[in-house]
Design an enzyme around this catalytic site. Sequence first.
Site, mmCIF file in Angstrom:
data_model
loop_
_atom_site.group_PDB
_atom_site.id
_atom_site.type_symbol
_atom_site.label_atom_id
_atom_site.label_comp_id
_atom_site.label_asym_id
_atom_site.label_seq_id
_atom_site.Cartn_x
_atom_site.Cartn_y
_atom_site.Cartn_z
ATOM 1 C CG ASP A 1 -2.089 0.960 1.074
ATOM 2 O OD1 ASP A 1 -2.118 1.702 0.067
ATOM 3 O OD2 ASP A 1 -2.962 1.002 1.969
ATOM 4 C CE LYS A 2 6.065 0.534 -4.287
ATOM 5 N NZ LYS A 2 7.301 0.686 -3.539
ATOM 6 C CG ASN B 1 9.875 -4.944 -6.197
ATOM 7 O OD1 ASN B 1 10.154 -3.743 -6.267
ATOM 8 N ND2 ASN B 1 10.131 -5.653 -5.111
ATOM 9 C CG MET C 1 7.771 -1.888 -7.447
ATOM 10 S SD MET C 1 6.832 -2.301 -8.898
ATOM 11 C CE MET C 1 5.517 -1.110 -8.807
ATOM 12 C CG PHE D 1 11.733 4.116 -3.171
ATOM 13 C CD1 PHE D 1 11.077 3.230 -2.325
ATOM 14 C CD2 PHE D 1 13.061 4.404 -2.916
ATOM 15 C CE1 PHE D 1 11.755 2.631 -1.270
ATOM 16 C CE2 PHE D 1 13.740 3.816 -1.861
ATOM 17 C CZ PHE D 1 13.083 2.925 -1.043
ATOM 18 C CG ASN E 1 9.337 1.717 3.801
ATOM 19 O OD1 ASN E 1 9.864 2.174 2.797
ATOM 20 N ND2 ASN E 1 9.823 0.686 4.456
ATOM 21 C CB SER F 1 14.848 -0.287 -1.777
ATOM 22 O OG SER F 1 14.550 -0.478 -3.144
ATOM 23 C CG ASN G 1 14.322 -2.397 -6.985
ATOM 24 O OD1 ASN G 1 15.076 -3.147 -7.603
ATOM 25 N ND2 ASN G 1 13.301 -2.836 -6.263
ATOM 26 C CB THR G 2 16.907 3.729 -4.888
ATOM 27 O OG1 THR G 2 15.485 3.775 -4.976
ATOM 28 C CG2 THR G 2 17.454 5.152 -4.922
ATOM 29 C CE LYS H 1 11.785 -4.071 4.423
ATOM 30 N NZ LYS H 1 10.449 -3.943 3.848
ATOM 31 C CG ASN I 1 13.888 -4.163 1.301
ATOM 32 O OD1 ASN I 1 13.163 -4.618 0.409
ATOM 33 N ND2 ASN I 1 13.911 -2.889 1.608
ATOM 34 C CE1 TYR J 1 3.502 -7.443 -2.788
ATOM 35 C CE2 TYR J 1 4.341 -5.432 -1.825
ATOM 36 C CZ TYR J 1 3.753 -6.100 -2.881
ATOM 37 O OH TYR J 1 3.403 -5.412 -4.013
HETATM 38 C C1 LIG Z 1 6.378 -4.898 -5.281
HETATM 39 C C2 LIG Z 1 7.110 -4.714 -3.990
HETATM 40 C C3 LIG Z 1 7.377 -3.420 -3.559
HETATM 41 C C4 LIG Z 1 8.076 -3.216 -2.368
HETATM 42 N N1 LIG Z 1 8.306 -1.949 -1.939
HETATM 43 C C5 LIG Z 1 8.949 -1.742 -0.762
HETATM 44 C C6 LIG Z 1 9.167 -0.423 -0.274
HETATM 45 O O1 LIG Z 1 8.751 0.571 -0.868
HETATM 46 N N2 LIG Z 1 9.862 -0.286 0.892
HETATM 47 C C7 LIG Z 1 10.338 -1.367 1.590
HETATM 48 O O2 LIG Z 1 10.962 -1.194 2.641
HETATM 49 N N3 LIG Z 1 10.113 -2.625 1.147
HETATM 50 C C8 LIG Z 1 9.443 -2.840 0.018
HETATM 51 N N4 LIG Z 1 9.218 -4.120 -0.419
HETATM 52 C C9 LIG Z 1 9.752 -5.258 0.365
HETATM 53 C C10 LIG Z 1 8.703 -5.849 1.323
HETATM 54 O O3 LIG Z 1 8.285 -4.894 2.264
HETATM 55 C C11 LIG Z 1 9.286 -7.087 2.054
HETATM 56 O O4 LIG Z 1 10.415 -6.696 2.802
HETATM 57 C C12 LIG Z 1 9.703 -8.183 1.081
HETATM 58 O O5 LIG Z 1 8.755 -8.315 0.055
HETATM 59 C C13 LIG Z 1 9.856 -9.529 1.790
HETATM 60 O O6 LIG Z 1 8.635 -9.980 2.310
HETATM 61 P P1 LIG Z 1 7.742 -11.133 1.602
HETATM 62 O O7 LIG Z 1 8.665 -12.296 1.348
HETATM 63 O O8 LIG Z 1 6.664 -11.424 2.593
HETATM 64 O O9 LIG Z 1 7.231 -10.545 0.348
HETATM 65 C C14 LIG Z 1 8.516 -4.349 -1.601
HETATM 66 C C15 LIG Z 1 8.220 -5.642 -2.052
HETATM 67 C C16 LIG Z 1 7.534 -5.845 -3.223
HETATM 68 C C17 LIG Z 1 7.248 -7.262 -3.658
#
Ligand SMILES: Cc1cc2nc3c(=O)[nH]c(=O)nc-3n(C[C@H](O)[C@H](O)[C@H](O)COP(=O)(O)O)c2cc1C
Length: 358
Positions: A62-63, A108, A110, A112, A140, A176, A178-179, A219, A248, A318
């Site tokens: 839920d960004k 992913n 994404m 941010f 976050n 993350s 991805n940045t 995190k 993460n 997630y």
């Molecule tokens: C599509 C996607 C977007 C994510 N975006 C963020 C983010 O913005 N910030 C963050 O700290 N983690 C982000 N995460 C990581 C999750 O919060 C979590 O740490 C990670 O998916 C591991 O948990 P899971 O195995 O239950 O999915 C993202 C994960 C996914 C799949």
Amino acid sequence: MAILPLSSEKLHWIAMTQLRIRSSYIPGYRSLTRFAFKSAELPTTNFGINFENPVGLAAGMDKKGENIPNWENLGFGWIEIGGITLHGQGGNPKPRMFRSTKHRALINRMGFNNPGSEAMLERLSKQKKKKWATIPVGINLGKSKITPNEKAEEDYAGTMELLWGFADLFVVNVSSPNTPNLRELQAGSELDRILVACNKVNKKCAAASNSECKPILVKIAPDLTNEQVIAIADTAIEQGCSGIVATNTTTSRPEKGGVMEQSGGLSGAPLRGRSTEVIHLLYSHTLGKLPIVGVGGVSDSESAWEKIAAGASLLQLYSSLVFEGPAVTKTINKGLKKKLKEHGYESISEAVGHAHRS
Ligand SMILES: Cc1cc2nc3c(=O)[nH]c(=O)nc-3n(C[C@H](O)[C@H](O)[C@H](O)COP(=O)(O)O)c2cc1C
């Protein structure tokens, strides 16, 4: 007519929109979901906050905080919205979210994508006037791509200051993948600088509203060496952080080929083992002084119990919501209640670190 398969991101958007619209406009929908997905009560208190149950919604789902009042109806004990950055940004080019059903994993990149903290301030203010969550809400904090690492603290602390009134706790996300270069911010002096700035803003906002400071958690990535994990824990303790979120997504892959060739962070079942290892290490090193939020491959009561036994006081998920569906939280809490009974514990907090004692 050929039907094109919908991308993972489109499916995510549909699910989020449906949850929001049905909850807002279909009479009785909220009560019905609450009845269907209600979790067993597993009350636990961490960093001065009461949680009805330990299972939280992980960041990234839920960004934009679109469904803040609705997640509790799916049995969650708490949620984390975001990542939110100081400046609004579109994120990486699409496609940027991929599924591997075989591995029960997501990849992913994404980057941010979010409206930025000013726009979020407006959105959250409107939402709060309408309806808010009754469960704790974490925010976050990410770093904008345009902000250089040398000024990262301004980005994190800037968002925190603007959104301070909407969070029960903050998570500083320096992990993350991805940045570009974000993960470098996990190093001692860089992290120190960010936490000093966030602590300053936290104190300022608390004083201005005549209330207490909010918990700040860090995190971390699963792809660190054990020495790096320990160094981060030491920095977090020195800076008075309330906890660590481990972990993460990972840049490692369970195998080569297919979707696994996509770049980005991998989450879900293949992350479970390393995430639990990091929790184990953190707990052994901090001896329970720094509460740990366990996240990475939590999908059932076994994987949830494994994290609590390793040292996690709270959990998040997630990917399993995507693969197992909306009953996943209820199922986990029911199973956890059974586990507590089997092992003779009265509460989650008593069970934390079980594996270190048995
Ligand atoms: C599509 C996607 C977007 C994510 N975006 C963020 C983010 O913005 N910030 C963050 O700290 N983690 C982000 N995460 C990581 C999750 O919060 C979590 O740490 C990670 O998916 C591991 O948990 P899971 O195995 O239950 O999915 C993202 C994960 C996914 C799949």
